[in-house]
Design a protein around this motif. Structure first.
Motif, PDB file in Angstrom:
ATOM      1  N   ARG A  67      40.145  34.791  43.768  1.00  0.00           N
ATOM      2  CA  ARG A  67      41.062  34.328  44.662  1.00  0.00           C
ATOM      3  C   ARG A  67      42.010  35.459  45.008  1.00  0.00           C
ATOM      4  O   ARG A  67      43.101  34.909  45.853  1.00  0.00           O
ATOM      5  N   ALA A  68      42.075  36.217  44.566  1.00  0.00           N
ATOM      6  CA  ALA A  68      43.220  37.601  44.782  1.00  0.00           C
ATOM      7  C   ALA A  68      42.930  37.985  46.072  1.00  0.00           C
ATOM      8  O   ALA A  68      42.269  37.887  46.891  1.00  0.00           O
ATOM      9  N   PRO A  69      44.225  38.486  46.666  1.00  0.00           N
ATOM     10  CA  PRO A  69      44.256  38.708  48.090  1.00  0.00           C
ATOM     11  C   PRO A  69      43.498  40.006  48.278  1.00  0.00           C
ATOM     12  O   PRO A  69      43.143  40.958  47.526  1.00  0.00           O
ATOM     13  N   ARG A  70      42.771  40.440  49.490  1.00  0.00           N
ATOM     14  CA  ARG A  70      41.837  41.210  49.696  1.00  0.00           C
ATOM     15  C   ARG A  70      42.605  42.399  49.887  1.00  0.00           C
ATOM     16  O   ARG A  70      43.772  42.729  50.578  1.00  0.00           O
ATOM     17  N   GLU A  71      42.016  43.623  49.332  1.00  0.00           N
ATOM     18  CA  GLU A  71      42.677  45.091  49.503  1.00  0.00           C
ATOM     19  C   GLU A  71      42.855  45.372  50.769  1.00  0.00           C
ATOM     20  O   GLU A  71      43.731  46.007  51.316  1.00  0.00           O
TER      21      GLU A  71
ATOM     22  N   GLY B  32      43.035  43.552  53.374  1.00  0.00           N
ATOM     23  CA  GLY B  32      44.206  42.619  54.157  1.00  0.00           C
ATOM     24  C   GLY B  32      43.358  41.764  55.335  1.00  0.00           C
ATOM     25  O   GLY B  32      44.164  41.167  55.990  1.00  0.00           O
TER      26      GLY B  32
ATOM     27  N   ASP C 103      40.773  32.113  53.144  1.00  0.00           N
ATOM     28  CA  ASP C 103      42.037  31.762  53.681  1.00  0.00           C
ATOM     29  C   ASP C 103      41.876  30.683  54.512  1.00  0.00           C
ATOM     30  O   ASP C 103      43.011  29.979  55.013  1.00  0.00           O
TER      31      ASP C 103
ATOM     32  N   TRP D 140      32.713  35.583  46.331  1.00  0.00           N
ATOM     33  CA  TRP D 140      33.771  35.180  46.829  1.00  0.00           C
ATOM     34  C   TRP D 140      34.653  34.229  45.866  1.00  0.00           C
ATOM     35  O   TRP D 140      35.427  33.357  46.503  1.00  0.00           O
TER      36      TRP D 140
ATOM     37  N   PRO E 160      41.514  38.808  56.574  1.00  0.00           N
ATOM     38  CA  PRO E 160      41.533  37.353  56.166  1.00  0.00           C
ATOM     39  C   PRO E 160      40.129  36.841  56.001  1.00  0.00           C
ATOM     40  O   PRO E 160      39.198  37.337  56.681  1.00  0.00           O
ATOM     41  N   ARG E 161      40.065  35.999  55.173  1.00  0.00           N
ATOM     42  CA  ARG E 161      38.388  35.526  54.725  1.00  0.00           C
ATOM     43  C   ARG E 161      38.426  34.235  55.420  1.00  0.00           C
ATOM     44  O   ARG E 161      39.413  33.327  55.398  1.00  0.00           O
TER      45      ARG E 161
END
Length: 575
Positions: free
Chosen positions: A12-16, A18, A291, A9, A20-21
């Motif tokens: 830091r890129a947004p998750r493909e 979508g 997030d 983890w 939330p983490r």
């Protein structure tokens, strides 16, 4: 699965996908509950836990085939058809388990052998108390009449935090409470000490204070009546598998939903950028980003350690500067002595008894806060706590955390000597109760308040954090209702657990449900939850391996071996 190092983890890129983490700090009941509800609501969650077992204080350890169950004495929500039970079913905590209910809450015996048994049945209790002291008829009938009234009431405010309730929901709650308002108000406004002091009989005067095993000192009548009513309704039983069994079941539910639980991972710092929590830094320097970050760890460590005291207000400072070390505010720390022995005891003996001690006896208990000791026949609570033909007894007493902390840090030799004194006192005390039992004792395992502090990180070794009905309760409630479980000036961060929701396992679990409802609100999505539906029978194998806890120090002379629980717990965390 749950116990490997998990995915990386550090990206830091947004998750493909979508999703939330969410990073959760702490794998106790509240932390795992947060993770379960996060997974149900379309989030990817990851729990970082310092140690190697789930549950925090809701745990157990093993010696020579004995299982020493540390936490649960009764569990609100074991009966079907109420909101507390619904939460446990959502978490999978009771899946496939039987529940053991007792017909009495506790027994109290004074130094002269006089005893009173607090039966859950108000009719039986009333007859019993009247036999002890007819002169106290008015008080006895008043207490039992109110117990009957509480038995008819089912109010469990554990599903939704007040700030998120609609006007309709608040009106519904008011209408449910209104018929019993005077009952609640009167018993919440009457301190147990004031009530007990009115008894003429000296045994009853002391015994009523110890319905909850030892005297919490600031409680009103309300919690006693509430919990005894729950027990009468078979809604405060003991679940099969005990404390660690409860934690393992929640862990199983969490991982089945796709959650990741990483052990041996201590969070040293919460990462903040532009006023928002963005991740955590572990011991060793590894960073993980998300997030949202939720801390279900010790409150002081979180606010003043991981966040360096940068995000607080007057309420928080009052709690942790003034209240934390103020006498009577934190639930007291506990000394535990587990005894493993050959054979069983009289099946007619109470499963739980508080023994009032003489002044001389009390002086022999290191760091004791009250002149009493609780003896519980733990083998009666659930099958499997002892090998075949053997039994477990658990002896506890409230104790001064600072006494043990100072000993351990300044005089380790005396620290060990005092722990040995606990074991010797327990052995001698049990010999008085059960002549000849000394020859049957195979081991004694002692855990001090310093053990609890080192194992869980809980401030002052307190298992339940702030006392309900203390000066801290309103302040803690502000963190939930006004603060919405967040800290001032810090976005993306929430707190769960006993330091915001106060003590008790159902409140710890509900705090995880609460915090995820707040996160769903922030994300603009509807909160969802459903029961696990697991029906596979529980078995002891689900407790898993006890890492290195089966390895004990060398045998001591005779049959008594004094085993030190802190050593066991340190071994468990040093793997």
């Amino acid at each position: 699965m749950s116990r490997d190092t998990g995915p990386d983890w550090s990206d830091r890129a947004p998750r493909e996908n979508g999703r939330p983490r969410v990073i959760v700090i702490g794998g106790g009941v509240s932390g795992m509950a947060t993770g379960v509800y996060g997974q149900m609501n379309g989030m990817d969650t990851r729990i970082f836990e310092t140690h190697v077992l789930p549950g925090g204080c809701c745990t157990a350890w093993s010696r020579k085939g004995y299982i020493f169950d540390y936490c649960i004495e009764w569990l609100i929500g074991t009966g079907a058809g109420n909101d507390a039970n619904r939460i446990w079913r959502e978490l999978g905590a009771l899946d496939g388990k039987s529940v053991r209910d007792f017909d009495m809450f506790n027994k109290v015996v004074d130094e002269h052998g006089r005893s009173v048994t607090f039966y859950n049945d108000p009719d039986r209790l009333e007859r019993h108390l009247m036999e002890i002291s007819p002169a106290d008829e008015a008080l006895i009938r008043s207490f039992c009449a109110d117990l009957r009234r509480f038995i008819k009431i089912e109010l469990y405010p554990f599903l939704k935090p007040d700030p998120l309730k609609s006007v309709g929901e608040k009106i519904k709650t008011m209408l449910e409470i209104l018929p019993a308002f005077r009952l609640f108000w009167r018993n919440a406004a009457t301190p147990m000490h004031d009530f007990a002091d009115k008894f003429r009989d000296p045994l009853l005067k002391r015994a009523f204070r110890n319905i909850f095993y030892q005297d919490p000192e600031c409680f009103p009548l309300l919690p006693y009546l509430y919990n005894m009513a729950c027990a009468y309704n078979n809604n405060a039983g003991f679940p099969q598998g005990g404390s660690l069994g409860l934690s393992r079941s929640i862990e199983e539910r969490y991982t089945a939903l796709g959650g990741i639980l990483t052990y041996r991972a201590r969070v040293d710092r919460i990462l903040v950028e532009d006023g928002r929590a963005v991740g955590v830094e572990l011991k060793g320097g590894a960073r993980h980003y998300a997030d949202f970050v939720v801390s279900a760890a010790d409150g002081y460590t979180t606010i003043y350690g991981m966040l360096e005291g940068k995000y607080k207000n007057k309420t928080i400072d009052t709690l942790y500067d003034e209240m934390l070390n103020k006498p009577g505010i934190l639930f007291p720390a506990v000394v535990s002595a587990f005894v493993g022995l050959e054979g069983d005891l009289d099946p007619n003996d109470s499963h739980s008894t508080t023994y009032m001690l003489s002044e001389e006896e009390a002086k022999q208990l290191p760091g004791a806060l009250q002149a009493s000791i609780v003896v519980q026949l733990r083998s009666r609570y659930s099958d499997g706590f002892a090998p075949a033909g053997r039994s477990v007894i658990h002896c506890t007493y409230f104790s001064d955390f600072n006494y043990w902390r100072k000993l351990r840090s300044e005089d380790r030799k005396r620290y060990w000597a005092e722990k040995k004194q606990v074991g010797e006192f327990v052995r001698g005390f049990l010999e008085k109760l059960y002549p000849g039992i000394g020859e049957r004792i195979e081991l004694v395992d002692v855990a001090s308040p310093a053990t609890t502090k080192r194992y869980t990180g809980n401030s002052n070794g307190s298992i339940l954090a702030w006392k309900a009905f203390s000066d801290a309760e309103d302040l803690a409630n502000k963190l939930v209702n006004k603060g919405r479980m967040q800290l001032p000036g810090l976005g993306g961060f929430y707190m769960a657990g006993q330091w915001v929701g106060l003590g008790g396992l159902i409140r710890a679990a509900s705090s995880g449900r609460f915090v995820m409802q707040f996160i769903c609100k922030e994300l603009g999505r509807e909160f969802k939850a459903w029961e696990s539906g697991g029906a596979a029978p529980w078995h002891a194998g689900k407790l898993g391996h006890f890492p290195q806890l089966d390895k004990t120090p060398s045998e001591r002379p005779a049959k008594l071996r004094l085993v030190d629980a802190p050593v066991a717990l340190e071994q468990a965390t040093a793997v």
